[in-house]
Design a protein around this motif. Structure first.
Motif, PDB file in Angstrom:
ATOM      1  N   GLN A 300       1.203  35.114   6.982  1.00 19.41           N
ATOM      2  CA  GLN A 300       2.576  35.283   7.450  1.00 19.41           C
ATOM      3  C   GLN A 300       2.933  34.258   8.513  1.00 19.41           C
ATOM      4  O   GLN A 300       4.020  33.667   8.493  1.00 19.41           O
ATOM      5  CB  GLN A 300       2.772  36.691   8.017  1.00 19.41           C
ATOM      6  CG  GLN A 300       2.875  37.786   6.979  1.00 19.41           C
ATOM      7  CD  GLN A 300       3.161  39.137   7.607  1.00 19.41           C
ATOM      8  OE1 GLN A 300       2.937  39.347   8.801  1.00 19.41           O
ATOM      9  NE2 GLN A 300       3.656  40.072   6.807  1.00 19.41           N
ATOM     10  N   ALA A 301       2.017  34.039   9.453  1.00 19.26           N
ATOM     11  CA  ALA A 301       2.276  33.086  10.530  1.00 19.26           C
ATOM     12  C   ALA A 301       2.499  31.686   9.985  1.00 19.26           C
ATOM     13  O   ALA A 301       3.380  30.950  10.461  1.00 19.26           O
ATOM     14  CB  ALA A 301       1.120  33.092  11.526  1.00 19.26           C
ATOM     15  N   ILE A 302       1.739  31.313   8.965  1.00 18.72           N
ATOM     16  CA  ILE A 302       1.869  29.966   8.391  1.00 18.72           C
ATOM     17  C   ILE A 302       3.162  29.835   7.588  1.00 18.72           C
ATOM     18  O   ILE A 302       3.952  28.906   7.795  1.00 18.72           O
ATOM     19  CB  ILE A 302       0.650  29.644   7.500  1.00 18.72           C
ATOM     20  CG1 ILE A 302      -0.627  29.569   8.347  1.00 18.72           C
ATOM     21  CG2 ILE A 302       0.860  28.335   6.749  1.00 18.72           C
ATOM     22  CD1 ILE A 302      -1.897  29.448   7.542  1.00 18.72           C
ATOM     23  N   VAL A 303       3.389  30.783   6.671  1.00 19.95           N
ATOM     24  CA  VAL A 303       4.548  30.690   5.781  1.00 19.95           C
ATOM     25  C   VAL A 303       5.855  30.943   6.536  1.00 19.95           C
ATOM     26  O   VAL A 303       6.785  30.131   6.496  1.00 19.95           O
ATOM     27  CB  VAL A 303       4.408  31.688   4.612  1.00 19.95           C
ATOM     28  CG1 VAL A 303       5.670  31.675   3.748  1.00 19.95           C
ATOM     29  CG2 VAL A 303       3.187  31.344   3.771  1.00 19.95           C
ATOM     30  N   LEU A 304       5.918  32.081   7.241  1.00 15.24           N
ATOM     31  CA  LEU A 304       7.145  32.413   7.957  1.00 15.24           C
ATOM     32  C   LEU A 304       7.385  31.474   9.131  1.00 15.24           C
ATOM     33  O   LEU A 304       8.532  31.166   9.470  1.00 15.24           O
ATOM     34  CB  LEU A 304       7.101  33.861   8.441  1.00 15.24           C
ATOM     35  CG  LEU A 304       7.058  34.928   7.349  1.00 15.24           C
ATOM     36  CD1 LEU A 304       7.048  36.325   7.973  1.00 15.24           C
ATOM     37  CD2 LEU A 304       8.227  34.790   6.392  1.00 15.24           C
ATOM     38  N   GLY A 305       6.291  30.996   9.741  1.00 14.53           N
ATOM     39  CA  GLY A 305       6.451  30.053  10.849  1.00 14.53           C
ATOM     40  C   GLY A 305       7.107  28.770  10.401  1.00 14.53           C
ATOM     41  O   GLY A 305       7.968  28.211  11.100  1.00 14.53           O
ATOM     42  N   SER A 306       6.734  28.283   9.222  1.00 15.36           N
ATOM     43  CA  SER A 306       7.345  27.073   8.687  1.00 15.36           C
ATOM     44  C   SER A 306       8.828  27.280   8.400  1.00 15.36           C
ATOM     45  O   SER A 306       9.668  26.425   8.726  1.00 15.36           O
ATOM     46  CB  SER A 306       6.607  26.659   7.402  1.00 15.36           C
ATOM     47  OG  SER A 306       7.231  25.552   6.802  1.00 15.36           O
ATOM     48  N   ILE A 307       9.154  28.425   7.801  1.00 17.61           N
ATOM     49  CA  ILE A 307      10.563  28.716   7.508  1.00 17.61           C
ATOM     50  C   ILE A 307      11.339  28.918   8.804  1.00 17.61           C
ATOM     51  O   ILE A 307      12.491  28.498   8.934  1.00 17.61           O
ATOM     52  CB  ILE A 307      10.669  29.972   6.622  1.00 17.61           C
ATOM     53  CG1 ILE A 307       9.949  29.738   5.295  1.00 17.61           C
ATOM     54  CG2 ILE A 307      12.125  30.338   6.379  1.00 17.61           C
ATOM     55  CD1 ILE A 307       9.861  30.973   4.422  1.00 17.61           C
ATOM     56  N   ASN A 308      10.714  29.554   9.771  1.00 19.11           N
ATOM     57  CA  ASN A 308      11.358  29.824  11.049  1.00 19.11           C
ATOM     58  C   ASN A 308      11.800  28.535  11.737  1.00 19.11           C
ATOM     59  O   ASN A 308      12.857  28.485  12.381  1.00 19.11           O
ATOM     60  CB  ASN A 308      10.399  30.612  11.948  1.00 19.11           C
ATOM     61  CG  ASN A 308      11.078  31.208  13.163  1.00 19.11           C
ATOM     62  OD1 ASN A 308      12.198  31.706  13.083  1.00 19.11           O
ATOM     63  ND2 ASN A 308      10.403  31.152  14.296  1.00 19.11           N
ATOM     64  N   LYS A 309      11.008  27.489  11.612  1.00 20.99           N
ATOM     65  CA  LYS A 309      11.381  26.191  12.192  1.00 20.99           C
ATOM     66  C   LYS A 309      12.652  25.661  11.546  1.00 20.99           C
ATOM     67  O   LYS A 309      13.503  25.075  12.204  1.00 20.99           O
ATOM     68  CB  LYS A 309      10.245  25.196  12.017  1.00 20.99           C
ATOM     69  CG  LYS A 309       9.021  25.469  12.877  1.00 20.99           C
ATOM     70  CD  LYS A 309       7.945  24.425  12.645  1.00 20.99           C
ATOM     71  CE  LYS A 309       6.698  24.711  13.468  1.00 20.99           C
ATOM     72  NZ  LYS A 309       5.628  23.709  13.216  1.00 20.99           N
ATOM     73  N   ARG A 310      12.760  25.855  10.229  1.00 28.28           N
ATOM     74  CA  ARG A 310      13.939  25.385   9.509  1.00 28.28           C
ATOM     75  C   ARG A 310      15.185  26.168   9.895  1.00 28.28           C
ATOM     76  O   ARG A 310      16.302  25.671   9.791  1.00 28.28           O
ATOM     77  CB  ARG A 310      13.701  25.519   7.994  1.00 28.28           C
ATOM     78  CG  ARG A 310      12.552  24.701   7.444  1.00 28.28           C
ATOM     79  CD  ARG A 310      12.919  23.232   7.357  1.00 28.28           C
ATOM     80  NE  ARG A 310      14.029  23.001   6.474  1.00 28.28           N
ATOM     81  CZ  ARG A 310      13.936  22.860   5.142  1.00 28.28           C
ATOM     82  NH1 ARG A 310      12.751  22.979   4.551  1.00 28.28           N
ATOM     83  NH2 ARG A 310      14.998  22.627   4.410  1.00 28.28           N
TER      84      ARG A 310
END
Length: 349
Positions: A300-310
């Motif tokens: 979750q941290a990897i996937v959602l973190g990447s989207i969160n930056k966008r």
């Protein structure tokens, strides 16, 4: 996949009508209208739909409309039994729009800058008729604000991801663009005219296709919204949003139900296993269980973190773990409340 920031309209860019529904939104309109009037775009109008306001909105608009170059308004004085007020107001706006592109927002929203219209229109290339924008909430202190931002972020992850993979099923009316010709070709809100809410997601459910829909992740296109400040007002809003979900197309109801059901299921199984592990004092079992959840949170941290930056870091990265637990509680609570309050009246506000 990167994004391109659009700060200048392309040659021959189509003219745009920005539609703003307002029901007793005087305070918000005083802030929003100057920001919309200052948009850097060649040809546009801002059409305010004053829907039976009794807070001085009408007098304010009459007094100040000539202070702005691009703003005009229509006063709506009556309600109609066959259609809900906001859908009627938007339908009136569509009929009176001067330009072929309609860009929707709400009075409690604020653009990030002067290139909002430019960025949204830029996505209409390649035969697209619909642009799904992102509308985060303004960050403030408190648990309610944190959860509102989490829920908005997770909803955006869902509808933007679905649309990108060719399954567009909803948009948010705070930041949504489509051609007026599409609105009339699909008979507007006719199929759900008596349903409170759904002027965005139910309309997208019937009109959006993989071929005609684009998404916009350009930060210039983000439209921030003023969040609710009380749990009761937030609950009224969420009850309205969730009540229209039963009218989605069957495949979307199934997929969204699968997402929320699997979320709840993981936590139910996990908690049951935790109780069993403690009761049986099986240390290895508890270690495996803990490892499985750590792996879940890492992904979750990897996937959602990447989207969160966008998405302009809508949610603090360190809170993803708490967000996971919060959604488990949220799904259980809202499911229960919808069951026991199925016949409660749903309101625009």
């Amino acid at each position: 996949m990167g994004y391109k920031q659009y700060t200048e309209a392309a040659p021959g860019a189509p003219a745009v009508t920005v539609l703003v529904c307002a029901w007793n939104e005087l305070e918000n309109l005083t802030e929003l209208l100057p920001l919309l009037d200052a948009q850097d775009y060649p040809e546009f109008e801002v059409l305010v739909l004053d829907d039976r306001s009794s807070d001085g909105t009408h007098d304010f608009l009459k007094k100040h409309v000539f202070d702005w170059e691009y703003v005009r308004f229509i006063r709506i004085d009556t309600e109609h039994k066959h259609i809900t007020p906001k859908k009627y107001a938007l339908s009136v706006g569509m009929k009176h729009a001067r330009y072929p592109i309609a860009l929707m927002t709400d009075a409690d929203c604020r653009p990030t800058g002067t290139n909002w219209i430019t960025s949204m229109v830029a996505q209409l290339s390649d035969g697209k008729d619909i642009v799904l924008g992102f509308s985060p909430y303004i960050r403030k202190a408190g648990l309610l604000n944190w959860f509102i931002r989490c829920e908005t972020f997770y909803t955006a992850v869902q509808y933007l991801s679905f649309a990108r993979t060719g399954w567009p099923y909803m948009g948010v009316g705070r930041n949504l663009m489509y051609r007026t010709s599409l609105f009339f070709a699909t008979k507007g809100f006719y199929t759900h005219k008596g349903v409170v809410g759904g002027d965005d997601d139910l309309f997208m459910n019937q009109a959006a296709t993989p071929e005609n829909t684009a998404i916009n992740l350009d930060p210039n296109s983000f439209m921030y919204s003023v969040p609710k400040t009380s749990w009761n007002s937030w609950f009224v809003q969420k009850k309205r949003h969730l009540s229209v979900g039963k009218l989605y197309k069957a495949r979307y109801k199934f997929l969204l139900g699968l997402l929320s059901g699997s979320h709840v299921g993981v936590w139910v199984v996990g908690l049951a296993c935790l109780v069993y592990g403690i009761y049986s004092q099986d240390l290895l079992f508890l270690q495996i269980l803990g490892g499985a959840f750590v792996l879940r949170w890492l992904v979750q941290a990897i996937v959602l973190g990447s989207i969160n930056k966008r998405l302009d870091r809508t949610v603090e990265v360190y809170s993803f773990l708490f967000m996971d637990l919060a959604f488990f509680v949220y799904y259980l609570f809202m499911g229960f409340m919808l069951l026991i309050r199925r016949k409660a009246k749903v309101q625009w506000r």
